[in-house]
Design a protein around this motif. Sequence first.
Motif, PDB file in Angstrom:
ATOM      1  N   ASP A  94       0.793  -1.224   0.000  1.00  0.00           N
ATOM      2  CA  ASP A  94       0.000   0.000   0.000  1.00  0.00           C
ATOM      3  C   ASP A  94       0.828   1.277   0.000  1.00  0.00           C
ATOM      4  OD1 ASP A  94      -2.264  -1.581   0.028  1.00  0.00           O
ATOM      5  OD2 ASP A  94      -2.471  -1.520   2.216  1.00  0.00           O
ATOM      6  N   HIS A  95       2.120   1.186   0.373  1.00  0.00           N
ATOM      7  CA  HIS A  95       2.941   2.388   0.465  1.00  0.00           C
ATOM      8  C   HIS A  95       4.117   2.375  -0.512  1.00  0.00           C
ATOM      9  CE1 HIS A  95       0.848   3.686   4.131  1.00  0.00           C
ATOM     10  NE2 HIS A  95       0.851   2.408   4.474  1.00  0.00           N
ATOM     11  N   LEU A  96       4.225   1.339  -1.338  1.00  0.00           N
ATOM     12  CA  LEU A  96       5.373   1.214  -2.237  1.00  0.00           C
ATOM     13  C   LEU A  96       5.291   2.246  -3.361  1.00  0.00           C
ATOM     14  CD1 LEU A  96       7.920  -0.520  -2.730  1.00  0.00           C
ATOM     15  CD2 LEU A  96       6.565  -1.812  -4.396  1.00  0.00           C
ATOM     16  N   LEU A 153       2.384   3.083  -6.638  1.00  0.00           N
ATOM     17  CA  LEU A 153       3.678   3.004  -7.313  1.00  0.00           C
ATOM     18  C   LEU A 153       3.850   4.179  -8.266  1.00  0.00           C
ATOM     19  CD1 LEU A 153       6.180   1.101  -7.607  1.00  0.00           C
ATOM     20  CD2 LEU A 153       5.052   0.141  -9.630  1.00  0.00           C
ATOM     21  N   GLU A 154       5.004   4.847  -8.141  1.00  0.00           N
ATOM     22  CA  GLU A 154       5.289   6.009  -8.988  1.00  0.00           C
ATOM     23  C   GLU A 154       6.314   5.695 -10.068  1.00  0.00           C
ATOM     24  OE1 GLU A 154       6.552   9.040  -6.320  1.00  0.00           O
ATOM     25  OE2 GLU A 154       4.578   9.270  -5.358  1.00  0.00           O
ATOM     26  N   LYS A 155       7.282   4.838  -9.729  1.00  0.00           N
ATOM     27  CA  LYS A 155       8.336   4.542 -10.705  1.00  0.00           C
ATOM     28  C   LYS A 155       8.814   3.108 -10.547  1.00  0.00           C
ATOM     29  CE  LYS A 155      12.608   6.071 -10.229  1.00  0.00           C
ATOM     30  NZ  LYS A 155      13.813   6.938 -10.205  1.00  0.00           N
ATOM     31  N   ALA A 156       8.988   2.434 -11.690  1.00  0.00           N
ATOM     32  CA  ALA A 156       9.582   1.095 -11.712  1.00  0.00           C
ATOM     33  C   ALA A 156      10.721   1.115 -12.728  1.00  0.00           C
ATOM     34  CB  ALA A 156       8.543   0.045 -12.083  1.00  0.00           C
ATOM     35  N   ALA A 206       1.947   4.822 -12.883  1.00  0.00           N
ATOM     36  CA  ALA A 206       3.345   4.471 -12.603  1.00  0.00           C
ATOM     37  C   ALA A 206       4.189   4.582 -13.867  1.00  0.00           C
ATOM     38  CB  ALA A 206       3.429   3.061 -12.033  1.00  0.00           C
ATOM     39  N   ARG A 207       5.400   5.120 -13.711  1.00  0.00           N
ATOM     40  CA  ARG A 207       6.307   5.310 -14.843  1.00  0.00           C
ATOM     41  C   ARG A 207       7.296   4.136 -14.892  1.00  0.00           C
ATOM     42  NH1 ARG A 207      11.163   8.723 -15.304  1.00  0.00           N
ATOM     43  NH2 ARG A 207      10.803   9.216 -13.100  1.00  0.00           N
ATOM     44  N   PHE A 208       7.370   3.476 -16.043  1.00  0.00           N
ATOM     45  CA  PHE A 208       8.270   2.343 -16.221  1.00  0.00           C
ATOM     46  C   PHE A 208       9.485   2.779 -17.027  1.00  0.00           C
ATOM     47  CE2 PHE A 208       4.636   0.074 -14.810  1.00  0.00           C
ATOM     48  CZ  PHE A 208       5.120  -1.117 -14.300  1.00  0.00           C
ATOM     49  N   ILE A 209      10.660   2.420 -16.512  1.00  0.00           N
ATOM     50  CA  ILE A 209      11.919   2.733 -17.189  1.00  0.00           C
ATOM     51  C   ILE A 209      12.647   1.420 -17.445  1.00  0.00           C
ATOM     52  CG2 ILE A 209      14.107   3.983 -17.049  1.00  0.00           C
ATOM     53  CD1 ILE A 209      12.755   5.845 -15.005  1.00  0.00           C
ATOM     54  N   ILE A 210      12.808   1.066 -18.704  1.00  0.00           N
ATOM     55  CA  ILE A 210      13.497  -0.168 -19.081  1.00  0.00           C
ATOM     56  C   ILE A 210      14.843   0.218 -19.694  1.00  0.00           C
ATOM     57  CG2 ILE A 210      13.341  -2.356 -20.304  1.00  0.00           C
ATOM     58  CD1 ILE A 210      11.072  -1.936 -18.327  1.00  0.00           C
TER      59      ILE A 210
END
Length: 388
Positions: free
Chosen positions: A314-316, A344-347, A379-383
């Motif tokens: 819940d807080h990640l 989730l804001e960024k992965a 959530a923003r994904f950065i690969i």
Amino acid sequence: MKVRIFVGLNAKVSDRISILPQDIIEKILTFMPIRDASRTSILSKKWRHCWKGMPKLVFDESLINVSSDIEEVKTYKLVITISHVLLLHRGPISELCICITDAFIKNEFDLIILHLSWSKNIKKFIFKVYRYGEYYKLPCSFLSLQGLEHLDLRCCEIEVPSMFNGFSMLKSLKFYEVNINATMLQRFLISCPLLEEFTWIGQYVTDFRGENKFTFADLCKCLPSVQVVNISGVYIEYFLAGVMSQKLPTSLVYLRVLVLEVCFHEQDQISSTLCVINSSPNLEKIKLKMVGLYVEQTLTALLDPQDYSGLKLDHLKELEITSFHNYAPEMEFLKLVIAKAHVLEKARIELCTFVSVDKENKMLRDLLNLPFPRASPTARFIIENEAN
């Protein structure tokens, strides 16, 4: 920080540096290496002894200038300089850093630490004295530094006596290549009740090998107030072993940041990692480095997301995975987090250099075509690729 002192022809103007307030002088000296700070003693009578009261001392190879190519000569000169500065120093030392590589003189450092142990004012201590293949064994007098709040030890060996009273003020503990066995580590940690940050990183075999297992379940009992945990290297196989349940006996309610090296071809490490995460209800950041030799055909059934339907994140806000191979257990873990992390804001996913362009494209397609909605659609994904 550059300090410019202008001296004019007028006598009153020329003594401008002598009328600086004491707190300004101390601020100036804080930004200077000890060698340069000591040279300010020639500026005026007021400055003559100011450097001796510096609250922050940093000792490293830049402290001396010796032309000799013999490392022992350089080290001996440096040790003598450290001893001389400490003997002349007046007032409390709040932060101390001693970092010397290539060689050390054991007896002299024992005396230096004995001298420091008489002080109760040192709050931050960074200590690295290293010669290849050797660990410096800290003397018992080191355990008398009762005022410590931040401790950073590197390339050391520690023995903790049964009568150790602990560091009651310690909040941050960082071990880099520190040799300590499981019993003494437990004795050390349990005696530091205010510990908020614990880091242990190393690549060499330690005394843990051959002992009874010291798992994350044992670790969290020693760290009731921990907020940041960072464990990697050979130590991880001892902590992430044998924990097969959904949750730890003791929840890590204060844990905010979890950094681990994980081998996802080991069932116990997968389940242990998820167990730790599931036992940390207030996690805000997870950073995992995937390690180990992978055989893709054997990894298809190691992680079943259905077993973790009750997982709550819940807080990640941030997820980072490095050396990602895009194998089944890794991908299932990633999907599990995506499905559970509502804020989730960024992965950020850093792919291993062995991941081909075709596998990278397949991974992107899989993430775009998930059979379930993402818990956090913004959530923003950065690969990224490890080689870039």
